[in-house]
Enzyme design. Structure first.
Site, PDB file in Angstrom:
ATOM      1  N   PRO A 184       0.821  -1.213   0.000  1.00 43.13           N
ATOM      2  CG  PRO A 184      -0.746  -1.560   1.672  1.00 43.13           C
ATOM      3  CD  PRO A 184       0.590  -2.045   1.190  1.00 43.13           C
ATOM      4  CB  CYS A 185       0.481   4.364  -1.833  1.00 41.76           C
ATOM      5  SG  CYS A 185       1.272   5.946  -2.144  1.00 41.76           S
ATOM      6  CD  GLN A 186       1.072   2.751   5.235  1.00 39.83           C
ATOM      7  OE1 GLN A 186       2.069   2.036   5.206  1.00 39.83           O
ATOM      8  NE2 GLN A 186       0.271   2.805   6.276  1.00 39.83           N
TER       9      GLN A 186
END
Length: 420
Positions: free
Chosen positions: A74-76
């Site tokens: 996931p992109c964080q």
């Protein structure tokens, strides 16, 4: 024997592409660990690979020996993580889990996949931090590829980060990026697929011949569409959305919330065509306009009654004396009809179930199997028995042929086959 781990595994798209590449290279493989936190994705994964994925990656401390790491993480934002150290600290993010595993186990190589927006996320700081951390570990090179170049009829731009231990891979693979707006993408007739130069895949190539009737659009919706547009073929490529103009059909034109007069339709079309003009403001999706501003592009003796009628029907809203369409695509059974002679828009988890197609005189939604084919999954792949979950899972997945192509390029360019 090449041993690999499959992190943030989803339903196994990256694993499938990786194993296909290894099979073509004649390399025997074994997945020694997979991790996926979503229980429904775990179910689909187990149906196809006959293995139960472990859960939360942050709770896994010990890993078996492995040679290669796969992860679609996931992109964080990193600038908000690890506040004690500030920008550049990856603690508290899921990329940190990949970083700690690479640092501790030093695999021969890895493949990471993420959305194109990763490169601009948090003003580019997220991606910069990722590359910096991989560089510190002597890993990493990235590329942006479009699935439509790899025998997949879908406009899907994704970032692929590959790495080799103590080595800078020199990949030969490239890709036509296409339009930023997935709805505007049109595959060129002379644009060969990099995965199979003999054939360009189109939407019509992945359509099922006799899908179940449950995928048909409702009779009422079909009747409204045909009353407005005439012949079904005119739906090809049409977008159903209320805040954009262009090649779109709008709810007021179909009478979704109530039939509209020709004057009301003209007003709404004029409003969405003009509200994004720069002299009204720089808002990307248009500015709420005053009645005085509206009168600069729409004149009518009964303007007040037209607008009040549209407010009552739910097509127009007023906020502090300013007017705007009640925007969105949720009022439609389908928000986009694919053009069979082009490529699909990007599948996403939230609305893959609302993509339509006109095929064999039927106006319907695409099926889960067609979603699978748009991602390059073989027909032998079993999808979740609950349609809503199957759509979501394929929208979240990777394009299998792209993973295969990247891995083949990596292994051939670095002559890795001889290592296993």
């Amino acid at each position: 024997m090449l041993k690999f781990i499959d992190l943030f595994a989803g339903i196994g798209g990256m694993r499938l592409g990786f194993e296909q590449a290894m099979h073509e290279l004649g390399i025997e493989t074994a997945c020694v660990l997979s991790s996926e936190i979503d229980k429904h994705a775990q179910t689909t994964y187990a149906m196809n690979f006959h293995e139960q994925s472990q859960g939360d990656i942050t709770q896994i401390q010990d890993f078996p020996s492995f040679d290669f790491l796969l992860a679609g993480f996931p992109c964080q934002p990193f600038s908000y993580a690890g506040k004690q150290k500030g920008f550049g600290d990856t603690r508290g993010t899921l990329f940190f889990e990949i970083e700690r595993i690479l640092k501790a186990y030093r695999p021969k190589g890895f493949l990471l996949e993420n959305v194109r927006g990763l490169t601009t996320h948090d003003k580019g700081r997220t991606f910069k931090t990722i590359l910096q951390k991989l560089h510190e570990l002597n890993y990493g090179v990235y590329l942006i590829l479009n699935s439509s170049n790899f025998q997949v009829p879908q406009n899907r731009l994704r970032v692929y980060i590959v790495g080799l231990d103590q080595s800078q891979p020199e990949l030969t693979i490239t890709s036509h990026i296409g339009a930023t707006d997935s709805h505007k993408f049109k595959q060129l007739s002379n644009q060969a697929s990099l995965f199979d130069t003999n054939k360009i895949m189109l939407v019509r190539d992945i359509l099922e011949d006799h899908p179940l009737d449950k995928y048909n659009c409702s009779t009422d919706f079909v009747n409204k569409l045909l009353a407005f547009i005439g012949h079904p073929i005119k739906l090809n490529g049409k977008r159903l959305i209320d805040y954009r103009n262009g090649n779109s059909i709008h709810s007021w034109e179909l009478g979704i919330k109530g039939e509209c007069t020709s004057d009301e339709i003209q007003f709404m079309n004029a409003l969405i065509a003009n509200r994004r003009k720069k002299h009204f403001g720089a808002h990307q999706d248009g500015k709420k306009l005053t009645i005085e501003q509206i009168k600069t592009f729409f004149e009518h003796d009964d303007l007040d009654s037209i607008m009040q009628s549209l407010i009552t029907k739910g097509y127009l809203q007023e906020v502090n004396g300013r007017f705007n369409p009640v925007a969105g695509n949720m009022s439609f059974e389908v928000f986009k009809f694919l053009d069979p002679d082009s490529v699909s828009i990007t599948l996403v988890s939230s609305d893959a179930h609302k993509i339509g197609v006109v095929h064999q005189n039927r106006i319907r939604r695409i099926t889960p199997r067609e979603c699978a084919r748009l991602q390059g999954f073989p027909d032998s792949f079993q999808f979740h028995p609950k349609d809503s979950l199957a759509y979501r899972q394929f929208g979240n997945s990777v394009s299998v042929p792209v993973v295969k192509a990247v891995i083949l390029d990596l292994f051939k360019s670095a002559d890795l086959a001889s290592c296993f």
